[in-house]
Write an enzyme that holds these catalytic residues in place. Structure first.
Site, short mmCIF file in Angstrom:
data_model
loop_
_atom_site.label_atom_id
_atom_site.label_comp_id
_atom_site.label_asym_id
_atom_site.label_seq_id
_atom_site.Cartn_x
_atom_site.Cartn_y
_atom_site.Cartn_z
N GLU A 1 0.84 -1.21 0.00
CA GLU A 1 0.00 0.00 0.00
C GLU A 1 0.88 1.26 0.00
O GLU A 1 0.76 2.10 0.88
CB GLU A 1 -0.86 0.02 1.27
N GLY B 1 2.21 4.93 -1.03
CA GLY B 1 1.62 6.18 -1.49
C GLY B 1 2.70 7.20 -1.81
O GLY B 1 3.08 7.39 -2.96
N ARG B 2 3.23 7.79 -0.75
CA ARG B 2 4.21 8.88 -0.90
C ARG B 2 5.40 8.48 -1.78
O ARG B 2 5.82 9.26 -2.65
CB ARG B 2 4.70 9.32 0.48
N TYR C 1 0.27 14.06 -1.37
CA TYR C 1 -0.26 14.69 -0.16
C TYR C 1 -0.21 16.23 -0.18
O TYR C 1 -0.49 16.85 0.83
CB TYR C 1 0.49 14.22 1.09
N CYS D 1 -4.27 34.10 5.57
CA CYS D 1 -4.24 35.16 6.57
C CYS D 1 -3.96 34.63 7.97
O CYS D 1 -4.82 34.67 8.84
CB CYS D 1 -5.53 35.95 6.51
C1 LIG Z 1 -1.39 6.31 4.59
C2 LIG Z 1 -1.39 4.84 4.51
C3 LIG Z 1 -0.61 4.18 3.57
C4 LIG Z 1 0.34 4.90 2.66
O1 LIG Z 1 1.40 5.48 3.35
P1 LIG Z 1 2.60 6.16 2.54
O2 LIG Z 1 3.49 6.69 3.60
O3 LIG Z 1 2.02 7.23 1.69
O4 LIG Z 1 3.24 5.08 1.73
C5 LIG Z 1 -0.72 2.82 3.47
N1 LIG Z 1 -1.55 2.12 4.28
C6 LIG Z 1 -2.31 2.72 5.21
C7 LIG Z 1 -3.20 1.89 6.06
C8 LIG Z 1 -2.24 4.09 5.37
O5 LIG Z 1 -2.99 4.68 6.32
#
Ligand SMILES: *Cc1c(COP(=O)(O)O)cnc(C)c1O
Length: 467
Positions: free
Chosen positions: A301, A303-304, A405, A376
């Site tokens: 999973e 993301g970043r 993000y 502001c």
């Molecule tokens: C946010 C999140 C991710 C992704 O995290 P990254 O740091 O963006 O790789 C994966 N799994 C869960 C459950 C998350 O909450």
């Protein structure tokens, strides 16, 4: 202008070293080529003072490196953590590259489905799922990772006979936190998952599996930015050992898959991608020797680490001024789009680039400047006392590594609009093509979101008669 035509290539503009294939472009060179094209087509400048840009070539390359790093694992579903870039065209691009989605809300589930991601390739992970969300996910065949034993009891009641959803349980291996508390999900008191080291927890988890033959997955997401990969590997190792223990205790291989989460940190202080996915899988393999032998199917999973370095924010300098001897560039990139950086500057520093109004890099002598935003409140500063070539009114600043993000997760402070997001591709000859991923929010949309349909609601609210 509201969208890029994306058809006419910009004249050759990238360094000759690129076309000869000897040196990769620095991000500043690629960004400059994109900015010049964006300025020329009106996507950023006086009328559109801030926009996000996504490098589609970079995204493809990142996904390729993720797949390559796990190529030795027999069965892996790579999902993208939608919160990192909740943009339907991004999810569609990723789906075409073989990725599923990790979602944590009805909104994220909706956009994953809109992007064409098959339910069987979606994992639902939120810590606060309502009964309705659970029912809908189970009806669709979306995989569900229960956050806690109470949620499992809800699933007992809601799971339709013959449901095709894979159901898992999230555990918190409690291996500790990283350098950013808010990003550390495996601390002793984290709100996520079943806290595995609490007294009696392991037994309760084993029993939960024994009672539910359809519970076949263990999930752990140890943390995000600031969590050392070694800590993530330790959490995955704990989860693996638990799966082995459960299967041994039950005398059957009931747990068939492990969802090892995401969380690989990103290097925000330079162009280099560090750590790489390959380094991460080497570390995982060392910490959990059986992880890639196929005994468990894997889910990831990330993301970043897939998107951050593949995007940037471009924003116009509206004014430059001095206060107390400090030079300040007042720009249109502030807390509405770089929320974490503004609110937690020490945890989320960003590299800033200085470009002129046409998009060419500024090359003047470094000058200590604050890069402020449009919101502001006094703290709306994305970089304090940064040494950068002197910025002038009309210049463009770039916030690097903001593909995850940042512009995809705006904050509605001051009723500032969500910025537009554009995707780009750069050819080796220096041509740039742009396409709109999301249009900037309009004033009509802001008005609607601000309750315009209920404008008289409060003035016409009368006390109950006789009270
Ligand atoms: C946010 C999140 C991710 C992704 O995290 P990254 O740091 O963006 O790789 C994966 N799994 C869960 C459950 C998350 O909450």
């Amino acid at each position: 202008m509201t969208s890029a035509d994306g058809t006419s290539p910009e004249p050759a503009a990238l360094p000759a070293s690129d076309s000869s294939g000897t040196a990769p472009l620095t991000s500043a060179q690629r960004v400059s080529a994109v900015l010049r094209r964006a300025v020329a087509t009106g996507l950023v400048g006086e009328d559109q003072p801030v926009a996000g840009f996504l490098d589609t070539d970079g995204i493809r390359a990142s996904v390729t490196s993720l797949h390559a790093a796990f190529a030795h694992a027999p069965e892996v579903l790579h999902t993208f953590a939608v919160k990192a870039a909740s943009l339907t065209p991004v999810l569609r691009l990723l789906a075409g590259l073989g990725m599923g989605c990790e979602v944590a809300s009805p909104g994220e589930l909706r956009i994953a489905l809109d992007a064409g991601v098959a339910p069987s390739r979606i994992v639902l992970d939120s810590p606060a799922k309502t009964r309705q969300e659970i029912s809908e996910a189970l009806a669709l065949g979306v995989a569900v990772n229960a956050d806690n034993l109470g949620e499992l009891r809800r699933i007992d009641a809601l799971r339709p006979a013959g449901s095709t959803s894979v159901v898992g349980l999230r555990v918190n291996p409690q291996v500790g936190g990283g350098s950013i508390g808010a990003m550390s999900t495996a601390t002793a008191t984290s709100k996520f998952g079943v806290a595995l080291r609490d007294p009696g927890a392991r037994d309760r988890v084993v029993r939960a599996f024994a009672d539910r033959p359809w519970l076949t997955r263990l999930h752990a997401h140890v943390g995000s930015q600031g969590c050392p990969p070694a800590l993530i590997a330790e959490g995955v190792a704990e989860t693996y050992r638990l799966a082995e223990e459960i299967n041994r205790t039950l005398g059957t291989r009931q747990i068939t898959s492990l969802d090892i989460g995401g969380g690989l940190p990103v290097n925000f202080d330079g162009d280099e991608t560090r750590p790489t996915f390959a380094a991460h899988t080497r570390m995982l393999g060392a910490a959990v020797p059986g992880l890639f032998d196929g005994r468990y199917a894997l889910v990831t999973e990330f993301g970043r680490s897939l998107l951050a370095k593949n995007g940037f924010i471009g924003a116009r300098v509206e004014y430059v001024k001095e206060a107390g001897g400090r030079r300040i560039a007042v720009t249109h990139a502030g807390a509405q789009t770089a929320t974490r950086t503004v609110l937690m500057p020490d945890a989320w520093p960003l590299r800033i680039g200085a470009f002129d109004a046409g998009g060419d890099p500024r090359t003047g002598a470094p000058l200590c400047q604050d890069i402020a935003g449009p919101c502001c409140f006094a703290g709306d500063v994305v970089a304090h006392g940064r040494e950068l070539p002197e910025l002038e009114e009309g210049d463009l600043v770039v916030l690097y590594d903001t593909g995850a993000y940042y512009f995809s997760t705006p904050w509605a402070y001051n009723s500032l609009p969500r910025p537009a997001v554009h995707g780009f591709t750069t050819g080796r000859s220096g041509s740039v093509r742009l396409t709109t991923v999301r249009a900037a929010q309009t004033l009509d949309e802001i008005a609607a979101e601000s309750g315009l349909a209920h404008v008289d609601a409060l003035v016409s609210l009368a006390r109950p008669p006789g009270d």
